[in-house]
Design a protein around this motif. Structure first.
Motif, PDB file in Angstrom:
ATOM      1  N   ALA A 463      -0.682   2.731   3.592  1.00  0.00           N
ATOM      2  CA  ALA A 463      -1.726   1.591   4.353  1.00  0.00           C
ATOM      3  C   ALA A 463      -0.612   0.406   3.449  1.00  0.00           C
ATOM      4  CB  ALA A 463      -2.583   2.213   2.847  1.00  0.00           C
ATOM      5  N   ASN A 464       0.408   0.390   1.962  1.00  0.00           N
ATOM      6  CA  ASN A 464       0.721  -0.849   2.190  1.00  0.00           C
ATOM      7  C   ASN A 464       1.385  -1.259   3.161  1.00  0.00           C
ATOM      8  OD1 ASN A 464      -0.266  -0.587  -0.518  1.00  0.00           O
ATOM      9  ND2 ASN A 464       0.791  -0.007  -1.563  1.00  0.00           N
ATOM     10  N   TYR A 465       2.250  -0.791   3.763  1.00  0.00           N
ATOM     11  CA  TYR A 465       3.345  -1.167   4.808  1.00  0.00           C
ATOM     12  C   TYR A 465       2.098  -1.802   5.718  1.00  0.00           C
ATOM     13  CZ  TYR A 465       6.333  -1.586   8.660  1.00  0.00           C
ATOM     14  OH  TYR A 465       6.928  -1.923   9.212  1.00  0.00           O
ATOM     15  N   ALA A 466       1.381  -1.499   6.584  1.00  0.00           N
ATOM     16  CA  ALA A 466       0.091  -1.835   7.167  1.00  0.00           C
ATOM     17  C   ALA A 466      -0.214  -3.159   7.090  1.00  0.00           C
ATOM     18  CB  ALA A 466      -0.746  -0.440   7.770  1.00  0.00           C
ATOM     19  N   ALA A 467      -1.137  -3.690   5.889  1.00  0.00           N
ATOM     20  CA  ALA A 467      -1.871  -4.526   5.122  1.00  0.00           C
ATOM     21  C   ALA A 467      -0.619  -5.355   4.973  1.00  0.00           C
ATOM     22  CB  ALA A 467      -1.374  -4.333   4.485  1.00  0.00           C
ATOM     23  N   ARG A 468       0.927  -4.955   5.269  1.00  0.00           N
ATOM     24  CA  ARG A 468       2.193  -6.048   5.075  1.00  0.00           C
ATOM     25  C   ARG A 468       3.361  -5.379   5.488  1.00  0.00           C
ATOM     26  NH1 ARG A 468       2.758  -7.527  -1.417  1.00  0.00           N
ATOM     27  NH2 ARG A 468       2.282  -5.026  -1.241  1.00  0.00           N
ATOM     28  N   GLU A 469       2.932  -5.607   6.676  1.00  0.00           N
ATOM     29  CA  GLU A 469       4.028  -5.455   7.368  1.00  0.00           C
ATOM     30  C   GLU A 469       5.385  -6.244   7.470  1.00  0.00           C
ATOM     31  OE1 GLU A 469       5.390  -3.768  11.559  1.00  0.00           O
ATOM     32  OE2 GLU A 469       3.052  -3.843  11.524  1.00  0.00           O
ATOM     33  N   GLU A 470       5.289  -7.130   7.940  1.00  0.00           N
ATOM     34  CA  GLU A 470       5.997  -8.573   7.871  1.00  0.00           C
ATOM     35  C   GLU A 470       6.888  -8.588   6.347  1.00  0.00           C
ATOM     36  OE1 GLU A 470       7.675 -10.455   9.885  1.00  0.00           O
ATOM     37  OE2 GLU A 470       5.878 -10.029  11.495  1.00  0.00           O
ATOM     38  N   ALA A 471       6.768  -7.942   4.878  1.00  0.00           N
ATOM     39  CA  ALA A 471       6.547  -8.259   3.837  1.00  0.00           C
ATOM     40  C   ALA A 471       8.034  -7.022   3.464  1.00  0.00           C
ATOM     41  CB  ALA A 471       6.138  -8.493   3.237  1.00  0.00           C
ATOM     42  N   PHE A 472       7.347  -6.142   4.561  1.00  0.00           N
ATOM     43  CA  PHE A 472       8.111  -4.833   4.025  1.00  0.00           C
ATOM     44  C   PHE A 472       9.320  -4.238   4.632  1.00  0.00           C
ATOM     45  CE2 PHE A 472       4.151  -3.943   1.518  1.00  0.00           C
ATOM     46  CZ  PHE A 472       4.861  -3.469  -0.243  1.00  0.00           C
ATOM     47  N   SER A 473       9.248  -5.011   6.132  1.00  0.00           N
ATOM     48  CA  SER A 473      10.381  -4.856   6.999  1.00  0.00           C
ATOM     49  C   SER A 473      11.886  -4.680   6.093  1.00  0.00           C
ATOM     50  CB  SER A 473       9.685  -5.824   7.930  1.00  0.00           C
ATOM     51  OG  SER A 473      10.844  -5.056   9.007  1.00  0.00           O
ATOM     52  N   ASP A 474      12.159  -5.598   6.256  1.00  0.00           N
ATOM     53  CA  ASP A 474      13.824  -5.791   6.003  1.00  0.00           C
ATOM     54  C   ASP A 474      13.628  -4.415   4.675  1.00  0.00           C
ATOM     55  OD1 ASP A 474      13.911  -7.893   7.309  1.00  0.00           O
ATOM     56  OD2 ASP A 474      14.060  -8.842   5.512  1.00  0.00           O
ATOM     57  N   THR A 475      12.998  -3.901   3.421  1.00  0.00           N
ATOM     58  CA  THR A 475      13.292  -3.262   2.885  1.00  0.00           C
ATOM     59  C   THR A 475      13.413  -1.514   3.206  1.00  0.00           C
ATOM     60  OG1 THR A 475      11.862  -4.566   0.343  1.00  0.00           O
ATOM     61  CG2 THR A 475      12.551  -2.200   0.564  1.00  0.00           C
ATOM     62  N   LEU A 476      12.365  -1.279   4.015  1.00  0.00           N
ATOM     63  CA  LEU A 476      11.895  -0.725   4.923  1.00  0.00           C
ATOM     64  C   LEU A 476      13.835   0.024   5.295  1.00  0.00           C
ATOM     65  CD1 LEU A 476      10.179   1.695   5.543  1.00  0.00           C
ATOM     66  CD2 LEU A 476       9.432   0.547   7.531  1.00  0.00           C
TER      67      LEU A 476
END
Length: 527
Positions: A463-476
């Motif tokens: 749910a957090n990733y879907a809401a802020r996909e751009e912010a989490f992309s590099d970390t993921l």
């Protein structure tokens, strides 16, 4: 040819496929182009026999599984949504192109009867499913354009074959009836659809009762040929039958296959379809020598047929653009009058759709089936072969550049309502709801704390990733890169244990399968 020589030839061609495909990947060429050119070169190597194709055998071997594969993975909802556009291309464009080619051929070769000109038009008018798949899998298109091209290539062979049969009959008997042709097309399509539904339903009922993954995959392999051959035996459309069966099987495979069957079956089909597509283009190129020898040599082709062939190739291209842009203009007019709500493609998408008209194995096989005493057979065969080479080499190599040049943009209405990350979050919420219900016993005692924590954590992260996909992309990405490194380390240790004799083959295979599944999951999540 001796059976052993035939087997050796197949092995040589398999080696050629690997070399040509590797070379195409290295130099950024469409593999279909490299295979076609390599096959043509292959045909003239000294000491090799002339390859002559039996048209009926070629169609029945290659066409059913390739059609089945295309129908299996096509998006059925989008296919229904764009069926009017697909029908306009699969029927209307074929009829229009046949008429244009027949007129041009009769004008340039006045001695060629109208029936022969119509037969030539019917042969070269339908773009080929195999060629379209081979080229389109290396380019990215908006969803609507991709569905139009895939759907057209699946259905247009039926209309082209009907036109061809009536043109041949007209050339032999001297009589032609448009009413009979329309009735024949409707009967062929309806009969093919009924056969396809029957085989598809039988496949679903059969596979549900099979407990062995190999039997399930074998039943799937049998389905396209069973559908095609049964339809043809009752004089219905084998093309429509196979596509219908593929649509049904593709829709129900998600519920009748287990995960393991689907993984094994997908891998098997991917390799088989890759080899079949490659062999098709290699065989087309390899048959060049036989075609040239049949018409009297390369000198005859250059002296007598070059101008008409180039003109017909141009006519095919122009006719397709006229139909595509003309259809778009009609849609715009009807929308302005408030008669229809179908959206026009626009000039950018229409340009790509007009340029994507590659011909292939069906064109060659149908041309080879023209009776030996039919007027203009040599010219028809040579033109058909030249059209295949011309469209694959010219359009196949430049389609990517055309797509980049027109700068296609996916319309907002064609985009899915949910992104992949949003769909994953919804799926995770459904999973955690089930786990929350069953994690406790009847007295309310928590039985599976770690499992519940794992699914709750997954749902929260999704749910957090879907809401802020751009912010989490590099970390993921960094996370799954580390997972992949850990898997590689585990695999290296597993192999070391096996090589030193500390574990046996069974342990190696079982643990390696777990690592493979983990790696596939990590790669999928990272992508």
């Amino acid at each position: 040819m001796h059976p052993m020589q035939l087997f050796e030839l197949v092995i040589v061609m398999l080696l050629a496929i690997i070399v040509l495909h590797y070379g195409a990947n290295r130099f950024g060429l469409p593999p279909a182009v490299a295979l076609l050119a390599g096959g043509a070169l292959f045909a003239f190597l000294p000491g090799l026999p002339v390859i002559s194709l039996d048209p009926q055998l070629v169609l029945v071997i290659f066409l059913p599984p390739l059609l089945m594969d295309g129908a299996w993975f096509i998006a059925l909802r989008h296919l229904r949504r764009h069926m009017i556009g697909i029908a306009a291309l699969a029927v209307g464009a074929v009829v229009f192109t046949t008429a244009i080619v027949a007129a041009v051929a009769h004008w340039l070769v006045p001695g060629l009867p109208w029936a022969a000109c119509a037969a030539l038009g019917a042969i070269v008018s339908p773009p080929d499913a195999v060629s379209a798949r081979a080229i389109l899998q290396h380019v990215h298109l908006p969803r609507r354009l991709s569905i139009l091209l895939e759907g057209e290539s699946l259905f247009n062979d039926a209309s082209g074959l009907v036109l061809f049969r009536f043109a041949i009959a007209a050339g032999v008997t001297g009589a032609f009836s448009m009413v009979d042709a329309l009735q024949s097309f409707v009967m062929l399509a309806a009969g093919g659809a009924l056969v396809g539904v029957a085989i598809g339903v039988l496949w679903v009922l059969t596979v549900k009762r099979l407990d062995d993954k190999y039997l399930m995959i074998a039943a799937s392999l049998l389905a396209p040929w069973a559908s095609y051959m049964l339809a043809e035996s009752i004089h219905a459309s084998g093309v429509i039958a196979t596509v219908t069966t593929g649509l049904i099987c593709g829709w129900y495979q998600h519920v009748v296959f287990s995960a393991m069957v689907r993984m094994n079956g997908t891998a098997f089909w991917a390799v088989m379809i890759f080899l079949m597509e490659a062999f098709v283009f290699l065989l087309i190129g390899s048959s060049l020598r036989g075609v040239i020898e049949r018409v009297g040599g390369i000198g005859v082709v250059l002296d007598e047929m070059t101008l008409p062939i180039l003109a017909i190739l141009a006519a095919i291209t122009v006719a397709r653009f006229l139909w595509v842009f003309g259809s778009d203009a009609v849609i715009i007019l009807l929308r302005a009058m408030g008669i229809c709500g179908y959206k026009p493609l626009g000039p950018r998408s229409a340009t790509v759709l007009g340029w994507a008209g590659m011909r292939g194995v069906v064109t060659l096989a149908v041309a080879l089936s023209v009776p030996a005493d039919f007027p203009g057979r040599d010219f028809i065969l040579t033109t058909a072969f030249a059209v295949i080479i011309g469209t694959v080499l010219l359009q196949g190599t430049t389609l990517g550049a055309v797509i980049r040049m027109v700068k296609l943009v996916e319309p907002e209405s064609d985009r899915p309502r949910m992104t992949m990350s949003e769909a994953e979050a919804a799926m995770a919420q459904a999973q955690v709801r089930v786990v929350e219900v069953h994690a406790y016993d009847g007295q309310g005692m928590l039985l599976h704390p770690r499992l519940l924590e794992r699914y709750q954590r997954h749902a929260e992260l999704s749910a957090n990733y879907a809401a802020r996909e751009e912010a989490f992309s590099d970390t993921l990405h960094a996370h799954f890169d580390l997972v992949l490194k850990a898997i590689a380390a585990g695999r290296a240790e597993l192999l070391r244990l096996h090589r030193t004799g500390e574990i046996d083959e069974h342990t190696l295979q079982e643990l390696e399968r777990d690592l493979d599944l983990e790696e596939l999951s990590a790669l999928s999540a990272k992508a």
